[in-house]
Motif scaffolding. Structure first.
Motif, PDB file in Angstrom:
ATOM      1  N   THR A 253       5.195   0.114 -18.488  1.00  0.00           N
ATOM      2  CA  THR A 253       4.635  -0.751 -17.454  1.00  0.00           C
ATOM      3  C   THR A 253       5.746  -1.235 -16.513  1.00  0.00           C
ATOM      4  OG1 THR A 253       2.856  -1.527 -18.891  1.00  0.00           O
ATOM      5  CG2 THR A 253       3.449  -2.954 -17.042  1.00  0.00           C
ATOM      6  N   VAL A 254       5.468  -1.230 -15.213  1.00  0.00           N
ATOM      7  CA  VAL A 254       6.408  -1.760 -14.223  1.00  0.00           C
ATOM      8  C   VAL A 254       5.776  -2.976 -13.560  1.00  0.00           C
ATOM      9  CG1 VAL A 254       7.626  -1.318 -12.061  1.00  0.00           C
ATOM     10  CG2 VAL A 254       7.494   0.468 -13.808  1.00  0.00           C
ATOM     11  N   LEU A 255       6.488  -4.089 -13.580  1.00  0.00           N
ATOM     12  CA  LEU A 255       6.040  -5.319 -12.923  1.00  0.00           C
ATOM     13  C   LEU A 255       6.922  -5.561 -11.703  1.00  0.00           C
ATOM     14  CD1 LEU A 255       5.610  -7.658 -16.036  1.00  0.00           C
ATOM     15  CD2 LEU A 255       3.886  -6.187 -14.960  1.00  0.00           C
ATOM     16  N   ALA A 256       6.295  -5.875 -10.572  1.00  0.00           N
ATOM     17  CA  ALA A 256       7.029  -6.103  -9.331  1.00  0.00           C
ATOM     18  C   ALA A 256       6.664  -7.462  -8.747  1.00  0.00           C
ATOM     19  CB  ALA A 256       6.706  -5.005  -8.315  1.00  0.00           C
ATOM     20  N   GLN A 257       7.608  -8.064  -8.029  1.00  0.00           N
ATOM     21  CA  GLN A 257       7.331  -9.293  -7.279  1.00  0.00           C
ATOM     22  C   GLN A 257       7.414  -8.942  -5.799  1.00  0.00           C
ATOM     23  OE1 GLN A 257       9.776 -11.553  -5.469  1.00  0.00           O
ATOM     24  NE2 GLN A 257       8.023 -12.808  -4.865  1.00  0.00           N
ATOM     25  N   LEU A 258       6.349  -9.216  -5.056  1.00  0.00           N
ATOM     26  CA  LEU A 258       6.275  -8.921  -3.643  1.00  0.00           C
ATOM     27  C   LEU A 258       6.189 -10.212  -2.850  1.00  0.00           C
ATOM     28  CD1 LEU A 258       4.992  -6.365  -5.184  1.00  0.00           C
ATOM     29  CD2 LEU A 258       3.862  -5.870  -3.009  1.00  0.00           C
ATOM     30  N   GLY A 259       6.650 -10.175  -1.613  1.00  0.00           N
ATOM     31  CA  GLY A 259       6.548 -11.344  -0.753  1.00  0.00           C
ATOM     32  C   GLY A 259       7.176 -11.075   0.592  1.00  0.00           C
TER      33      GLY A 259
END
Length: 381
Positions: A253-259
């Protein structure tokens, strides 16, 4: 959420944004510091009413004392002033927004007082990561990252159990010269190097972003901040600066933070954690968002990144020497005394000459820092 804060380096880019966030959150500010920008610090002091301010430059401190003579604000000077600001009993959080290794001693002093560190000074962990993280553990002091990439990783790791993390995916835009061969950049001027395509930052960090030395320093910082080996960090070029970083877990699983590209968002999180509050930052518009691209770094085109990663693996005082030599070379470039490509050449020469030393005590680190600065200054004098 913390109750009151000190902002070390309140007149720089991150410092000014920290002031804006503090005002937005109605957070009292106990202390502010600068190096020489006393006019701006005076304006901030009269608006925020701290109990203490300091200027690192002694002459500037004397001028600041005169300027604030009609107030009850105490004025400090030099490193002693920075240390007093970091240790004030009235504050429980210190934003370390000063540039360079000057932030190391105040950060350690604030850790000793068990204050939360809103860490915006990457050189602190690059130069003394083992020492700083060990002291934080011993004293029970929180370190919450402000860098957008490290804040993203910090957020992705929230709620994760030990042993779940497989890899950190550290993103970088590639800067204004992405795709251009390094040898073609000899005639780059300072005004070109500080023109980042996505972020509005100070001159030094903008140049570091252009050379991608900044990403290399963040690579070293991430090792210490998240207790991982160099092999557990992968640099990914992401020109849009929308995905601020990612983590891969052991199950794939890959978790990303976007903004949006707005530093006030990670600054605010460092002050409100574990809570979240409405921020001054904007929101992503997914209907207007263009495609997201990810590329493998071309290390021949960004030799500063490769050099920093080599120093991360070498350990010892190599990262400290690299950071100090790079900072000195960047300022020489900004003063138009050396060519853009000399930044890498001087950093590499310093690492080759001085980077084999070991030592994790504060005295050895500070001595290596000064020796690297002298080395580059003498070569370029």
């Amino acid at each position: 959420m913390i109750k009151s804060l000190t902002i070390l380096g309140s007149t720089g880019s991150i410092g000014r944004q920290s002031v804006a966030v503090a005002e937005h959150l109605h957070l009292p500010v106990a202390a502010l510091t600068t190096n020489r920008k006393i006019d701006l610090l005076e304006e901030q002091a009269r608006r925020l009413h701290p109990v203490f301010v300091a200027a690192y430059d002694p002459q500037s401190a004397a001028q600041l004392k005169t300027a604030l003579a009609d107030t009850d604000i105490r004025v400090g000077s030099g490193m002693e002033g920075l240390l007093e600001a970091a240790c004030l009993a009235q504050c429980d959080c210190v934003v370390t927004a000063v540039s360079g290794s000057v932030g190391l001693r105040p950060t350690l002093a604030a850790i000793q007082e068990k204050k939360r560190i809103a860490l915006a000074n990457k050189e602190t962990l690059v130069c003394a990561g083992r020492l700083v993280m060990r002291r934080a553990t011993e004293c029970g002091a929180e370190i919450v990252p402000v860098d957008s990439e490290h804040s993203a990783i910090f957020q992705c790791l929230m709620g994760r159990r030990q042993g779940e993390l497989k890899k950190i995916l550290l993103t970088g835009s590639g800067g204004p010269f992405r795709g251009r061969p390094w040898r073609s950049l000899t005639d780059i001027k300072p005004e070109e190097a500080i023109r980042h395509p996505n972020w509005h930052m100070g001159a030094k960090i903008s140049v570091d972003s252009a050379t991608m030395m900044n990403k290399g320093l963040e690579f070293i910082e991430a090792m210490h901040l998240f207790s991982v080996s160099p092999d557990a960090i992968q640099v990914v070029i992401h020109p849009q600066s929308i995905v601020h970083s990612m983590i891969e877990l052991v199950d794939g699983t890959v978790l990303a933070q976007l903004g949006v590209a707005d530093m006030e968002i990670p600054i605010q999180l460092a002050l409100t954690y574990p809570d979240r509050k409405p921020s001054l930052g904007g929101s992503l518009d997914f209907w207007q968002m263009q495609d997201l691209h990810f590329e493998k770094p071309d290390y021949d085109s960004v030799p500063c990144l490769r050099l920093a990663m080599d120093c991360a693996r070498a350990g010892g005082l190599a990262p400290c020497v690299l950071s100090a030599a790079n900072e000195t070379a960047v300022h020489l470039f900004l003063d138009r005394k050396i060519a853009y490509t000399r930044i890498y050449e001087e950093a590499r020469a310093a690492v080759e000459a001085l980077g084999n030393s070991s030592g994790e005590d504060l005295e050895s680190i500070l001595e290596a820092d000064q020796e690297a600065r002298r080395f580059v200054s003498e070569r370029c004098g």
